[in-house]
Write an enzyme that holds these catalytic residues in place. Structure first.
Site, short mmCIF file in Angstrom:
data_model
loop_
_atom_site.label_atom_id
_atom_site.label_comp_id
_atom_site.label_asym_id
_atom_site.label_seq_id
_atom_site.Cartn_x
_atom_site.Cartn_y
_atom_site.Cartn_z
N ARG A 82 -4.05 -4.77 7.05
CA ARG A 82 -5.10 -3.84 7.44
C ARG A 82 -6.33 -4.58 7.96
NH1 ARG A 82 -7.04 -1.07 2.77
NH2 ARG A 82 -5.81 -2.38 1.39
N ASP A 111 0.84 -1.20 0.00
CA ASP A 111 0.00 0.00 0.00
C ASP A 111 0.88 1.25 0.00
OD1 ASP A 111 -2.38 -1.43 0.05
OD2 ASP A 111 -2.50 -1.43 2.24
N TYR A 118 6.15 -8.74 8.43
CA TYR A 118 5.83 -7.33 8.57
C TYR A 118 6.02 -6.89 10.02
CZ TYR A 118 3.23 -7.77 4.14
OH TYR A 118 2.86 -8.00 2.84
N ASP A 144 -6.87 1.77 7.59
CA ASP A 144 -5.57 2.40 7.84
C ASP A 144 -5.79 3.90 7.90
OD1 ASP A 144 -5.75 3.29 5.21
OD2 ASP A 144 -4.16 1.99 4.44
#
Length: 234
Positions: A190, A55, A84, A98
């Site tokens: 997310r 993203d 992540y 987000d």
């Protein structure tokens, strides 16, 4: 996958048209395609792709594939597990899950204990069914969901199987929760933040995300854009 095709700083192949895999550290506020477009310009080649979208607000490891010998490896790279690190904010909900969209609901989180927060994340470790966010490139009815979302539409999204191999909380600062996860292809972090917030009954959204690894490839070994431009003499 051919390790001879992988080039990390400061070395580029003598003939990049013969194929190269370039691990790049994507900066925030750029799209994955922005990076692909820049590599196309630097290499003066059209056949450039990547193996796994990040993203715009996310940073970290993006594997860019240059020329046919590398682009044919796209599926193999896509199926590697991803690592992540990130931060979610409990008690605030946004449409995109987000900080790209405005907060639509705020809830007090002072009653939550650290143990409850840790348990809520760990509850998602394993094979799970995950509903993709409306603000995503998933297509339903031949149209990407984010286009529908921008028109204010909501549609049913069938859940998709993904695997969270490992997940842990690394720090808690009030409603700010830092975490690390290892997950499969297709996982929306997310959506995981959204689901953790729902599990706790307070909502949540992602405020920061960084991809640190794809399989054995690490962001510490990746090119910055400045390094890449210098290597191409730009």
């Amino acid at each position: 996958m051919d390790p001879d095709l992988v080039f990390v700083p400061p070395n580029l192949p003598e003939d990049i048209a013969a194929g190269a895999v370039l691990p790049i550290d994507k900066p925030a506020n750029s799209t994955s395609f922005d990076i692909v477009r820049e590599v196309r310009s630097l290499a003066d080649l059209k056949k450039v792709g990547h193996a796994g979208t990040l993203d715009p607000l996310a940073t970290g490891l993006l594997i860019v594939l240059v020329a046919r010998p590398a682009t044919r490896l796209q599926d193999a790279f896509m199926y590697l597990r991803k690592t992540y690190t990130g931060t979610m904010r409990l008690g605030e909900t946004t449409p995109s899950h987000d900080s790209e969209t405005a907060v639509t609901e705020s809830v007090d989180t002072s009653h939550l204990s650290e143990a409850e927060i840790r348990d809520a994340l760990e509850a998602f470790v394993g094979e799970i069914e995950q509903v993709p966010p409306m603000y995503s490139a998933v297509k339903i009815g031949g149209e990407k969901l984010y286009k529908k979302a921008r028109r204010g539409e909501q549609v049913e999204r069938p859940p998709r199987p993904v695997t969270i191999y490992d997940a842990c909380i690394t720090d808690i600062r009030g409603s700010e929760v830092d975490f690390k996860i290892d997950c499969s292809k297709g996982t929306y972090v997310r959506s995981l933040a959204r689901d953790v917030g729902a599990e706790l009954g307070v909502g949540a959204h992602l405020t920061a995300l960084r991809r640190t690894a794809i399989g054995d490839y690490r962001v510490e070994d990746a090119w910055s854009l400045d390094q890449l431009r210098d290597a191409f003499g730009m």
